[in-house]
Every structure is written in structure tokens, then in C-alpha cells.
Design an enzyme around this catalytic site. Structure first.
Site, PDB file in Angstrom:
ATOM      1  N   ARG A 149      44.881  -1.899  44.528  1.00  9.04           N
ATOM      2  CA  ARG A 149      44.616  -2.733  43.333  1.00  9.04           C
ATOM      3  C   ARG A 149      44.319  -4.200  43.697  1.00  9.04           C
ATOM      4  O   ARG A 149      44.711  -5.121  42.983  1.00  9.04           O
ATOM      5  CB  ARG A 149      45.775  -2.687  42.338  1.00  9.04           C
ATOM      6  CG  ARG A 149      46.111  -1.329  41.820  1.00  9.04           C
ATOM      7  CD  ARG A 149      44.962  -0.699  41.025  1.00  9.04           C
ATOM      8  NE  ARG A 149      45.319   0.661  40.729  1.00  9.04           N
ATOM      9  CZ  ARG A 149      45.049   1.692  41.548  1.00  9.04           C
ATOM     10  NH1 ARG A 149      44.398   1.525  42.681  1.00  9.04           N
ATOM     11  NH2 ARG A 149      45.416   2.914  41.213  1.00  9.04           N
ATOM     12  N   CYS A 168      48.690   1.082  33.669  1.00 11.91           N
ATOM     13  CA  CYS A 168      50.002   0.831  34.283  1.00 11.91           C
ATOM     14  C   CYS A 168      50.303  -0.661  34.289  1.00 11.91           C
ATOM     15  O   CYS A 168      49.471  -1.464  34.721  1.00 11.91           O
ATOM     16  CB  CYS A 168      50.021   1.375  35.713  1.00 11.91           C
ATOM     17  SG  CYS A 168      50.105   3.171  35.730  1.00 11.91           S
ATOM     18  N   GLU A 205      50.590  -5.157  37.662  1.00  7.67           N
ATOM     19  CA  GLU A 205      49.225  -4.709  37.975  1.00  7.67           C
ATOM     20  C   GLU A 205      48.263  -5.324  36.952  1.00  7.67           C
ATOM     21  O   GLU A 205      47.151  -5.721  37.294  1.00  7.67           O
ATOM     22  CB  GLU A 205      49.156  -3.176  37.913  1.00  7.67           C
ATOM     23  CG  GLU A 205      47.740  -2.658  38.120  1.00  7.67           C
ATOM     24  CD  GLU A 205      47.662  -1.137  38.270  1.00  7.67           C
ATOM     25  OE1 GLU A 205      48.632  -0.522  38.743  1.00  7.67           O
ATOM     26  OE2 GLU A 205      46.615  -0.588  37.899  1.00  7.67           O
TER      27      GLU A 205
END
Ligand SMILES: Cc1cc2nc3c(=O)[nH]c(=O)nc-3n(C[C@H](O)[C@H](O)[C@H](O)COP(=O)(O)OP(=O)(O)OC[C@H]3O[C@@H](n4cnc5c(N)ncnc54)[C@H](O)[C@@H]3O)c2cc1C
Length: 296
Positions: A166, A218, A289
Site C-alpha cells: 500500500r 480497510c 491505510e
């Protein structure tokens, strides 16, 4: 370059449906506007944020001290080159990722099947190195067309970027950058096989994630590939936990969901409580995130 006045409410531009207005908002429709855009950004003196599909964003309520740039590059996808079974496909940054996947399935181009069910744009998927089911965006990239102040318009390839879970960054470019288009290196395969894999991945996702709820995916990164943030949140009692119109989904503990009347302050309170509980219980610091606007 069109200035949007008043700036749009971020609650109308993000999948979590939260957030107030940026102080300044620009639409960016073509490459000729980029240098002028850069000069105007300089003269505003505000932090810049590029918005794609808004599917990974948690924005504060109220008037936000930031300059929002909304690129509008919808060219492609198109097949650039084919060598043996390797095919290079170029696509504009504002094209929706699900549309790119649908074209790939129709054309018999394999590689991106794991990304099924991820909303947002191609630019956002590259900038986040979005991924699922063992498939990440960055390793499939062949080249990018970008613009950044100081560098201008540039086509870049793998030596000029770096990526991790990520995370995606451009080497030697410390300022903000706009992704204008991305080229992916894919592999020839049967359309039926690709569609079958996408269907399986989608149904697996749909049964374990609240795909239709107002969320940003998420909330926290997984601390490691073996340790899911969702498991830690579930064990700490946060699955289904509600606060002020926000909740951690009862289907997947790492999905922060706006139940309809949520606010950014309730979202931050709930995230803070969850982070503290996991720190206390497991000694693990969870990292977001989702991208916070404006970033602190
Ligand atoms: C239901 C749901 C499921 C999800 N599932 C997944 C999943 O399985 N895996 C996963 O990785 N993510 C998932 N996400 C999160 C999100 O969809 C991805 O991160 C997505 O790739 C973000 O794309 P976006 O266009 O919406 O970007 P945005 O949310 O608009 O922006 C995200 C980041 O990308 C940057 N960015 C966007 N466009 C550009 C551009 N043109 N140039 C430069 N920077 C840009 C922004 O500045 C920001 O930092 C999910 C989200 C939802 C709502």
C-alpha cells in the site's frame, strides 16, 4: 484550468460520504493546463491533494485548508503493443478500475483479476499500490505518464519508482505528482478463464466484506502479511462496534462504515479507540491505510 466555486463537498466525492469543502478546487482536463495549474497551486500556498475516485479517503468536516485537484484523464484503455503473449495496455488515470478490468476480460488479458471489487480510478490504484488476492498494481506497471512541478511532463519506468504494501513513491521526486496515465504489462489468456477467476474473487470478497456499504475499504494496514488488522480488531471487540453513526462492520472488523449519519469526528474517535485497544492488548501500533484529508 477550471476553478470549481464553491468547492464540492467531499462527502459527495468520497465513498465514505464524509467531509467538508477544500478551500480551493481545480478540475484538470488536459495536459496543456498542467504548467498553469502548477503556477496557480504555487500562488495559493496550500497543501495539494489529488483526488481520484475518493474510495480511500477520510476527510474532516468543515472548511479544509487544502487545494483539491481533480484530474479528468479518461483516455483508453487501448492496446499499445503485443509481443508474444505479453501485451501492453495504456489507460487514463481517471478511468475506473472496474471498467479497465472489464475490458481486460473482454480482450483476454490476464494479470489484474485479483483487483476485482476494488472501486476507484486507475490513478488511485497506482498511487495506493492497491491489491488483493496476491495481486498488486505496481508489479504489473510498465510505465507511467506523470506531471510534477520542477520535472514537468514525463514518461517514467520501473527504475524511477518504488513500492511496498500500500505504498507507491517516485524516486527523486519529493513534491506532489499527478499520474496522467498508466501502462500495464499483461498476458494473453482466455476471456472465459479470466472471467471465471474474477467471478470467484468477487464472490469471495462479497461474502467477507461489506462491498455495498459506505466505507473506504480497510481502515488500517495489516501489521504483517501473516497478521490481519481485522483479526486484531475483532479480538479487541471492535467488530460491529458503533459510535455516532460510524461503525466497524459486523462483516469485516477492519471496514469502517458510515451508517448514514456519521461524522468525521465520530470516525476519528472510533479509530482512536480501536488503535488504543489493540496497542494495549497486543502491543501493536496500527497504521491507517485510508488517507486523511487534510493530512496532519
Ligand atoms: C468497498 C471497498 C473495497 C476496497 N477494497 C480494496 C482492496 O481490496 N484492496 C485495496 O488495495 N484497496 C481497497 N479499497 C480502497 C480503495 O478502493 C483503493 O485504495 C483505490 O485504489 C483508491 O482509488 P481512488 O481512485 O478512489 O483513489 P482516492 O481514494 O481518490 O485517492 C487515494 C490516494 O491516491 C492518490 N491519487 C488518486 N489519483 C491520483 C492521481 N491521478 N495522481 C496521483 N495520485 C492520485 C490520492 O492523492 C490519494 O493519496 C477498497 C475500498 C472500498 C470502498
Amino acid at each position: 484550468m477550471p476553478l470549481v466555486r464553491p468547492a464540492s463537498l467531499l462527502s459527495s466525492l468520497t465513498t465514505l460520504r464524509l467531509g467538508g469543502r477544500a478551500a480551493v478546487e481545480f478540475r484538470l482536463d488536459n495536459e496543456e493546463e498542467l504548467d498553469a495549474c502548477g503556477r496557480q497551486i504555487d500562488s495559493c500556498g496550500l497543501p495539494v491533494h489529488v483526488l481520484g475516485g475518493g474510495s480511500n479517503i477520510l476527510a474532516w468536516d468543515g472548511e479544509l485548508p487544502l487545494l483539491l485537484v481533480r484530474p479528468n484523464f479518461r483516455n483508453g484503455p487501448e492496446i499499445l503493443r503485443e509481443e508474444g503473449s505479453k501485451v501492453t495496455v495504456r489507460v487514463g488515470a481517471t478511468v475506473r478500475l472496474p471498467y479497465l478490468l472489464a475490458r481486460c476480460a473482454a480482450w483476454g488479458l490476464s494479470g489484474l483479476e485479483g483487483l476485482v471489487g476494488i472501486p476507484g480510478t486507475v490513478g488511485g490504484a497506482v498511487a495506493m499500490n492497491a491489491g488483493s488476492y496476491g495481486c498488486e498494481t505496481a508489479p504489473l506497471l510498465h510505465s507511467l505518464r506523470i506531471w510534477s512541478p520542477g520535472v514537468g511532463l514525463k514518461n517514467i519506468s520501473a527504475e524511477q519508482w518504488e513500492f511496498a504494501y500500500r505504498y507507491f513513491g517516485l524516486r527523486k521526486i519529493e513534491e506532489y505528482f499527478f499520474i496522467l496515465s498508466a501502462s500495464f504489462c499483461l498476458t494473453r489468456a482466455s476471456s472465459d478463464g479470466i472471467r471465471k477467476t474474477m467471478r470467484l474473487n468477487y464472490f469471495k470478497k462479497k461474502s467477507t466484506q461489506p462491498l455495498l456499504a459506505w466505507s473506504a475499504g480497510c481502515a488500517f494496514k495489516n501489521p504483517s502479511p501473516e497478521l490481519a488488522a481485522g483479526k486484531l480488531l475483532d479480538e479487541a471487540g471492535f467488530k460491529g462496534k458503533r459510535l455516532g453513526g460510524m461503525a466497524f462492520s459486523p462483516i469485516h472488523a477492519n471496514f469502517l462504515v458510515n451508517e448514514g449519519k456519521g461524522s468525521a469526528s465520530a470516525a476519528f474517535d472510533l479509530l482512536g479507540q480501536a488503535r488504543e485497544a489493540v496497542q494495549r492488548r497486543n502491543g501493536i501500533g496500527l497504521h491507517l491505510e485510508i488517507k486523511v484529508l487534510p493530512c496532519s
